[in-house]
Design an enzyme around this catalytic site. Structure first.
Site, PDB file in Angstrom:
ATOM      1  N   ASP A  65       0.824  -1.205   0.000  1.00  0.00           N
ATOM      2  CA  ASP A  65       0.000   0.000   0.000  1.00  0.00           C
ATOM      3  C   ASP A  65       0.866   1.266   0.000  1.00  0.00           C
ATOM      4  O   ASP A  65       2.008   1.237   0.454  1.00  0.00           O
ATOM      5  CB  ASP A  65      -0.900  -0.045   1.248  1.00  0.00           C
ATOM      6  CG  ASP A  65      -2.118   0.851   1.118  1.00  0.00           C
ATOM      7  OD1 ASP A  65      -2.352   1.410   0.033  1.00  0.00           O
ATOM      8  OD2 ASP A  65      -2.827   1.005   2.129  1.00  0.00           O
TER       9      ASP A  65
ATOM     10  N   ASN B 161       1.345   3.523  -2.784  1.00  0.00           N
ATOM     11  CA  ASN B 161       1.979   3.930  -4.052  1.00  0.00           C
ATOM     12  C   ASN B 161       1.447   5.272  -4.550  1.00  0.00           C
ATOM     13  O   ASN B 161       2.220   6.143  -4.926  1.00  0.00           O
ATOM     14  CB  ASN B 161       1.782   2.836  -5.100  1.00  0.00           C
ATOM     15  CG  ASN B 161       2.341   1.513  -4.621  1.00  0.00           C
ATOM     16  OD1 ASN B 161       3.539   1.337  -4.556  1.00  0.00           O
ATOM     17  ND2 ASN B 161       1.456   0.601  -4.224  1.00  0.00           N
ATOM     18  N   GLY B 162       0.122   5.425  -4.515  1.00  0.00           N
ATOM     19  CA  GLY B 162      -0.506   6.686  -4.929  1.00  0.00           C
ATOM     20  C   GLY B 162      -0.061   7.837  -4.037  1.00  0.00           C
ATOM     21  O   GLY B 162       0.275   8.924  -4.516  1.00  0.00           O
TER      22      GLY B 162
ATOM     23  N   TRP C 140       2.674   8.018  -2.278  1.00  0.00           N
ATOM     24  CA  TRP C 140       4.096   8.290  -2.548  1.00  0.00           C
ATOM     25  C   TRP C 140       4.238   9.293  -3.696  1.00  0.00           C
ATOM     26  O   TRP C 140       5.004  10.250  -3.616  1.00  0.00           O
ATOM     27  CB  TRP C 140       4.812   6.975  -2.899  1.00  0.00           C
ATOM     28  CG  TRP C 140       6.270   7.108  -3.195  1.00  0.00           C
ATOM     29  CD1 TRP C 140       7.300   6.991  -2.302  1.00  0.00           C
ATOM     30  CD2 TRP C 140       6.869   7.390  -4.477  1.00  0.00           C
ATOM     31  NE1 TRP C 140       8.504   7.184  -2.950  1.00  0.00           N
ATOM     32  CE2 TRP C 140       8.270   7.427  -4.274  1.00  0.00           C
ATOM     33  CE3 TRP C 140       6.370   7.613  -5.759  1.00  0.00           C
ATOM     34  CZ2 TRP C 140       9.170   7.667  -5.324  1.00  0.00           C
ATOM     35  CZ3 TRP C 140       7.254   7.870  -6.791  1.00  0.00           C
ATOM     36  CH2 TRP C 140       8.640   7.893  -6.569  1.00  0.00           C
TER      37      TRP C 140
ATOM     38  N   HIS D 233       2.640   3.845  -8.838  1.00  0.00           N
ATOM     39  CA  HIS D 233       2.443   2.426  -9.167  1.00  0.00           C
ATOM     40  C   HIS D 233       3.670   1.879  -9.910  1.00  0.00           C
ATOM     41  O   HIS D 233       4.097   0.760  -9.695  1.00  0.00           O
ATOM     42  CB  HIS D 233       1.183   2.242 -10.019  1.00  0.00           C
ATOM     43  CG  HIS D 233      -0.070   2.617  -9.273  1.00  0.00           C
ATOM     44  ND1 HIS D 233      -0.321   2.203  -7.993  1.00  0.00           N
ATOM     45  CD2 HIS D 233      -1.149   3.369  -9.633  1.00  0.00           C
ATOM     46  CE1 HIS D 233      -1.477   2.679  -7.587  1.00  0.00           C
ATOM     47  NE2 HIS D 233      -2.007   3.396  -8.553  1.00  0.00           N
TER      48      HIS D 233
ATOM     49  N   GLU E  74     -11.796  -5.009  -5.478  1.00  0.00           N
ATOM     50  CA  GLU E  74     -12.355  -3.666  -5.217  1.00  0.00           C
ATOM     51  C   GLU E  74     -11.641  -2.574  -6.022  1.00  0.00           C
ATOM     52  O   GLU E  74     -12.180  -1.488  -6.225  1.00  0.00           O
ATOM     53  CB  GLU E  74     -12.280  -3.331  -3.721  1.00  0.00           C
ATOM     54  CG  GLU E  74     -13.267  -4.095  -2.842  1.00  0.00           C
ATOM     55  CD  GLU E  74     -12.900  -5.569  -2.623  1.00  0.00           C
ATOM     56  OE1 GLU E  74     -11.691  -5.870  -2.551  1.00  0.00           O
ATOM     57  OE2 GLU E  74     -13.815  -6.412  -2.568  1.00  0.00           O
TER      58      GLU E  74
ATOM     59  N   LEU F 211      12.164 -19.529  -5.074  1.00  0.00           N
ATOM     60  CA  LEU F 211      11.050 -18.764  -4.519  1.00  0.00           C
ATOM     61  C   LEU F 211       9.805 -18.821  -5.403  1.00  0.00           C
ATOM     62  O   LEU F 211       9.890 -18.643  -6.619  1.00  0.00           O
ATOM     63  CB  LEU F 211      11.475 -17.298  -4.364  1.00  0.00           C
ATOM     64  CG  LEU F 211      10.383 -16.313  -3.933  1.00  0.00           C
ATOM     65  CD1 LEU F 211      10.079 -16.449  -2.451  1.00  0.00           C
ATOM     66  CD2 LEU F 211      10.780 -14.873  -4.256  1.00  0.00           C
TER      67      LEU F 211
ATOM     68  N   ARG G 133      -5.280  -2.828   8.734  1.00  0.00           N
ATOM     69  CA  ARG G 133      -6.379  -3.738   8.415  1.00  0.00           C
ATOM     70  C   ARG G 133      -5.976  -4.701   7.301  1.00  0.00           C
ATOM     71  O   ARG G 133      -4.958  -4.504   6.645  1.00  0.00           O
ATOM     72  CB  ARG G 133      -7.635  -2.941   8.035  1.00  0.00           C
ATOM     73  CG  ARG G 133      -7.403  -1.924   6.942  1.00  0.00           C
ATOM     74  CD  ARG G 133      -8.693  -1.203   6.527  1.00  0.00           C
ATOM     75  NE  ARG G 133      -8.395  -0.158   5.566  1.00  0.00           N
ATOM     76  CZ  ARG G 133      -8.306   1.155   5.861  1.00  0.00           C
ATOM     77  NH1 ARG G 133      -8.509   1.586   7.086  1.00  0.00           N
ATOM     78  NH2 ARG G 133      -8.008   2.024   4.921  1.00  0.00           N
TER      79      ARG G 133
HETATM   80  C1  V0D Z   1       0.576  -1.762  -8.785  1.00  0.00           C
HETATM   81  C2  V0D Z   1       2.431  -2.011  -6.275  1.00  0.00           C
HETATM   82  C3  V0D Z   1       4.071  -6.033 -10.461  1.00  0.00           C
HETATM   83  C4  V0D Z   1       0.962  -2.333  -6.255  1.00  0.00           C
HETATM   84  C5  V0D Z   1       3.227  -2.805  -7.270  1.00  0.00           C
HETATM   85  C6  V0D Z   1      -2.123  -5.657 -12.360  1.00  0.00           C
HETATM   86  C7  V0D Z   1       0.099  -1.735  -7.355  1.00  0.00           C
HETATM   87  C8  V0D Z   1       2.953  -2.372  -8.690  1.00  0.00           C
HETATM   88  C9  V0D Z   1       3.041  -6.814 -10.962  1.00  0.00           C
HETATM   89  C10 V0D Z   1       3.147  -8.151 -11.557  1.00  0.00           C
HETATM   90  C11 V0D Z   1       1.326  -3.939  -9.797  1.00  0.00           C
HETATM   91  C12 V0D Z   1       4.375  -8.803 -11.630  1.00  0.00           C
HETATM   92  C13 V0D Z   1       4.471 -10.089 -12.161  1.00  0.00           C
HETATM   93  C14 V0D Z   1       3.338 -10.717 -12.604  1.00  0.00           C
HETATM   94  C15 V0D Z   1       2.114 -10.098 -12.525  1.00  0.00           C
HETATM   95  C16 V0D Z   1       2.029  -8.832 -11.994  1.00  0.00           C
HETATM   96  C17 V0D Z   1       1.892  -6.051 -10.746  1.00  0.00           C
HETATM   97  C18 V0D Z   1      -0.319  -5.415 -10.703  1.00  0.00           C
HETATM   98  C19 V0D Z   1       0.008  -4.232 -10.104  1.00  0.00           C
HETATM   99  C20 V0D Z   1      -1.758  -5.733 -10.985  1.00  0.00           C
HETATM  100  F1  V0D Z   1       3.424 -11.967 -13.100  1.00  0.00           F
HETATM  101  N1  V0D Z   1       3.605  -4.893  -9.987  1.00  0.00           N
HETATM  102  N2  V0D Z   1       2.272  -4.874 -10.155  1.00  0.00           N
HETATM  103  N3  V0D Z   1       0.610  -6.339 -11.023  1.00  0.00           N
HETATM  104  N4  V0D Z   1       1.629  -2.728  -9.157  1.00  0.00           N
END
Ligand code: V0D
Length: 255
Positions: free
Chosen positions: A35, A37-38, A40, A52, A82, A146, A209
Site C-alpha cells: 500500500d 503507491n498513490g 508516494w 504504481h 475492489e 522462490l 487492516r
Molecule cells: C501496482 C504495487 C508487479 C501495487 C506494485 C495488475 C500496485 C505495482 C506486478 C506483476 C502492480 C508482476 C508479475 C506478474 C504479474 C504482476 C503487478 C499489478 C500491479 C496488478 F506476473 N507490480 N504490479 N501487477 N503494481
C-alpha cells in the site's frame, strides 16, 4: 543462533552491520499488502500512476531480498477485486504493469530460479495482461526457487464464496457428503490450496487492516505494519520485519 554478514550494502553504500537474523527460522511464506503507491507519488507532486510504476520496481527488489533469505513463498497483493472502482485511466495503467514488469524482469527472475504463480480471477483481466502472465507462469513452471505468488483481481470473501459453490456443486452431484465439508476440504478449494498459510503478513503505508486479503489463511499469521510507503519499503525494513517475526512466540491457540 546463527549470525551472518549480509552481502548487500545500504543506501550510503556502507556495508551493513552484522545481522541477527536466524537462517533456520525464516518465515516460509510472507504475504505483503503493497500500500501507499498513490500517496508516494502525490507527496512528490507526481500523478498516482508514477507511484504504481515505482511500486512495480520495488517488487523486484523485495523479490530479490526474499530469495536471498530463502523464503519459500512471497504473496503480493497487486490488485484487489475492489480496485476496479478506481478511475478508468488508473486501472488501465495498472493493468499494463504486469506486461512491463515481465518484459523488464522475467529473464532475471528465470536466472534467479523464481517460479511465478497467481491467485485471483486472472481470467477477467485484459487479454494482453492475461497472456503475459500465463506465459510467465508457464516459462517458470519448472523453477524450484522462490514462488512469487501474485494476488491479482483477488478478494478473500469471493474466494470463499467460490470455494463453497464448488463444494456444494459436488454435494449436489452426489460426489461429496455434507459431513465431509471440513476445514481441510474448504482450504483445498481456495486459490491457495497448494501453498501453506502465510507465517508473516506485512502491510505498508500505515493502515492497520487486512482489506479482504487472505482472511481464511491468516488465522495464525503474525502481522507486521509500517508507515513506510511501498515504493520506499527497503531490504533493510524487510529484514527488520523478519527479525521481529523471529522474536515473536507463536502459539496457534495453545499455551
Ligand atoms: C501496482 C504495487 C508487479 C501495487 C506494485 C495488475 C500496485 C505495482 C506486478 C506483476 C502492480 C508482476 C508479475 C506478474 C504479474 C504482476 C503487478 C499489478 C500491479 C496488478 F506476473 N507490480 N504490479 N501487477 N503494481
Amino acid at each position: 543462533m546463527r549470525l551472518f554478514k549480509l552481502p548487500f550494502k545500504n543506501k550510503k553504500n556502507h556495508a551493513r552491520l552484522e545481522s541477527t537474523i536466524q537462517l533456520d527460522n525464516i518465515p516460509k511464506h510472507i504475504a505483503i499488502i503493497m500500500d501507499g503507491n498513490g500517496r508516494w507519488a502525490q507527496k512528490q507532486g507526481l500523478p498516482r500512476v508514477a507511484g504504481h510504476r515505482e511500486g512495480m520496481d520495488n517488487v523486484k527488489r523485495i523479490v530479490k531480498a526474499a530469495n536471498h533469505f530463502k523464503v519459500e513463498v512471497l504473496t503480493l497483493y497487486a490488485f484487489s477485486t475492489e480496485n476496479w472502482k478506481r478511475p478508468t485511466q488508473e486501472v488501465e495503467y495498472i493493468m499494463k504493469l504486469p506486461i512491463d514488469f515481465l518484459q523488464h524482469y522475467l529473464p532475471e527472475l528465470i536466472e534467479e530460479n523464481v517460479r511465478i504463480q497467481t491467485i485471483g480471477e486472472v481470467n477477467n483481466l485484459p487479454k494482453k495482461t492475461k497472456s503475459a502472465i500465463m506465459r510467465a507462469i508457464d516459462e517458470t513452471s519448472n523453477n524450484t526457487g522462490l514462488i512469487l505468488n501474485i494476488a491479482i483481481n483477488y478478494g478473500s470473501r469471493f474466494e470463499m464464496v467460490r470455494a463453497i459453490q464448488d463444494i456444494c456443486r459436488d454435494v449436489t452431484d452426489g460426489k461429496y457428503d455434507i459431513d465431509d465439508i471440513t476445514e481441510t476440504a474448504l482450504a483445498e478449494h481456495l486459490y491457495t490450496s497448494h501453498i501453506k498459510d502465510p507465517d508473516l503478513l506485512i502491510r505498508t503505508s500505515g493502515e492497520l487492516r487486512l482489506s479482504n486479503f487472505l482472511l481464511w489463511q491468516t488465522a495464525y499469521t503474525e502481522l507486521w505494519f509500517t508507515d513506510t510507503l511501498w515504493p520506499d519499503f527497503s531490504f533493510e525494513e524487510f529484514e527488520k520485519a523478519i527479525n521481529d517475526f523471529q522474536n515473536r512466540k507463536r502459539r496457534y491457540g495453545g499455551i
